[in-house]
Design a protein around this motif. Sequence first.
Motif, mmCIF file in Angstrom:
data_model
loop_
_atom_site.group_PDB
_atom_site.id
_atom_site.type_symbol
_atom_site.label_atom_id
_atom_site.label_comp_id
_atom_site.label_asym_id
_atom_site.label_seq_id
_atom_site.Cartn_x
_atom_site.Cartn_y
_atom_site.Cartn_z
ATOM 1 N N LEU A 28 3.394 -22.407 -19.752
ATOM 2 C CA LEU A 28 1.970 -22.393 -19.383
ATOM 3 C C LEU A 28 1.177 -21.411 -20.238
ATOM 4 N N ALA A 29 1.738 -20.234 -20.484
ATOM 5 C CA ALA A 29 1.042 -19.242 -21.309
ATOM 6 C C ALA A 29 0.809 -19.784 -22.709
ATOM 7 N N ILE A 30 1.795 -20.464 -23.254
ATOM 8 C CA ILE A 30 1.648 -21.036 -24.602
ATOM 9 C C ILE A 30 0.683 -22.209 -24.585
ATOM 10 N N ARG A 72 1.101 -15.455 -40.946
ATOM 11 C CA ARG A 72 2.066 -14.518 -40.366
ATOM 12 C C ARG A 72 2.345 -14.787 -38.895
ATOM 13 N N ARG A 73 1.784 -15.851 -38.370
ATOM 14 C CA ARG A 73 1.927 -16.136 -36.935
ATOM 15 C C ARG A 73 2.528 -17.511 -36.711
ATOM 16 N N ASN A 74 2.958 -17.739 -35.499
ATOM 17 C CA ASN A 74 3.435 -19.054 -35.085
ATOM 18 C C ASN A 74 2.332 -19.775 -34.337
ATOM 19 N N GLN A 75 2.290 -21.068 -34.511
ATOM 20 C CA GLN A 75 1.433 -21.916 -33.689
ATOM 21 C C GLN A 75 2.358 -22.876 -32.972
ATOM 22 N N TYR A 76 2.176 -23.003 -31.670
ATOM 23 C CA TYR A 76 3.045 -23.817 -30.845
ATOM 24 C C TYR A 76 2.353 -25.113 -30.470
ATOM 25 N N THR A 77 3.126 -26.179 -30.431
ATOM 26 C CA THR A 77 2.645 -27.478 -29.976
ATOM 27 C C THR A 77 3.525 -27.899 -28.812
ATOM 28 N N ILE A 78 2.905 -28.183 -27.707
ATOM 29 C CA ILE A 78 3.608 -28.573 -26.490
ATOM 30 C C ILE A 78 3.849 -30.084 -26.502
ATOM 31 N N LEU A 97 2.049 -30.910 -14.945
ATOM 32 C CA LEU A 97 2.029 -29.519 -14.495
ATOM 33 C C LEU A 97 1.091 -28.691 -15.374
ATOM 34 N N LEU A 98 1.191 -28.889 -16.669
ATOM 35 C CA LEU A 98 0.327 -28.148 -17.594
ATOM 36 C C LEU A 98 -1.137 -28.464 -17.335
ATOM 37 N N ALA A 99 -1.432 -29.725 -17.083
ATOM 38 C CA ALA A 99 -2.819 -30.111 -16.804
ATOM 39 C C ALA A 99 -3.328 -29.453 -15.529
ATOM 40 N N LEU A 100 -2.467 -29.330 -14.555
ATOM 41 C CA LEU A 100 -2.845 -28.706 -13.292
ATOM 42 C C LEU A 100 -3.285 -27.254 -13.495
ATOM 43 N N PHE A 101 -2.577 -26.549 -14.364
ATOM 44 C CA PHE A 101 -2.847 -25.128 -14.562
ATOM 45 C C PHE A 101 -3.727 -24.812 -15.769
#
Length: 110
Positions: A28-30, A72-78, A97-101
């Motif tokens: 969820l944080a990501i 220098r950073r990561n980018q995350y894709t769910i 679940l992700l949409a809910l939060f």
Amino acid sequence: MAAMATTESGYGGPRNWTFLTNHGHVLLAIARNPTARLRDVAEEVGVTERAAQAIVNDLETGGYLSRTRVGRRNQYTINPTGRFRHPAEADQEVGALLALFTETSPRSCS
């Protein structure tokens, strides 16, 4: 991080618990911030940076997210089409679940 719910254990002391696991909280944080540093994710979830790294590795290995190096950073894709791991919820996608939060469409998490 907000305080956790506590209940009295059968042994007389309070127990902290939540409905979501640390894996769920990290995901969820990501989802909320796909370019977050693991240090920030760990702080938000209430785990060590090393634990957050291990959880991200679990989620990546499980196909729930992927990471791309951007400078220098990561980018995350769910991957919102990933299924829950417990047999009782295995027919459900994590995108719901992700949409809910996160107030996003289940198919547009990135």
